[in-house]
Design an enzyme around this catalytic site. Sequence first.
Site, PDB file in Angstrom:
ATOM      1  CB  SER A 118       0.772  -5.499  -1.847  1.00  0.00           C
ATOM      2  OG  SER A 118       1.374  -4.435  -2.528  1.00  0.00           O
ATOM      3  CG  HIS A 166       2.646  -6.834   2.103  1.00  0.00           C
ATOM      4  ND1 HIS A 166       3.867  -6.194   2.135  1.00  0.00           N
ATOM      5  CD2 HIS A 166       1.945  -6.223   1.116  1.00  0.00           C
ATOM      6  CE1 HIS A 166       3.908  -5.252   1.208  1.00  0.00           C
ATOM      7  NE2 HIS A 166       2.740  -5.242   0.592  1.00  0.00           N
TER       8      HIS A 166
END
Length: 196
Positions: A118, A166
């Site tokens: 991610s 993220h």
Amino acid sequence: MRSRLGFTMTAGPPLATYVLIGLNVVAYVLGPVLYGSAGAWRNAWAVYPGSGWEDWILSGFAHGSLWHIGFNMLALFQLGSVLEPALGRYRFLALYGLSLLGGSLSVVILGSAAIGASGAIFGLIAAYGIVLKRLNLPYTQVVVIAAIFIGGPFIGLLPGVSWQGHLGGAIVGALTMLAMFRGVDRREAAARGARS
């Protein structure tokens, strides 16, 4: 041949994207076999404060479930199919790798633990948003997606999702893309100066 972004384009299929997807899938299949269980494999490759430098990289190739790897690999395929040809294979790999490390760095600094691609994916998302803005195309949807998957986990709406990874990946991806465009702008300015 240069793309509209000013980079030398890569002809043919996005091979680097396919290789990255393949490495993630191979790791997902073989990791639990090599470590005896899926849990042992994920724990061995997770990045967290105090983990070794190799975990900063390996964590980006470990996933917790079929949904996890499936969602990440779909995003990688979609973004890689656009960005790799436009940026060129080596720039794309640099963007992906630096974003992965940025996500790991953020996890370590903010005192968390994480696995998954991610961080690298969010670096690609941020870079794609900057590309759209540079081309004067709508980029609001990209910002909204990033806000949901960074802000949602931060306020507890998406438990188990690493907003730290993220966020770090997105910041490094954006900075890397801006640095690449700065290089393009300098080259084009030098070329205009030589012609005048």
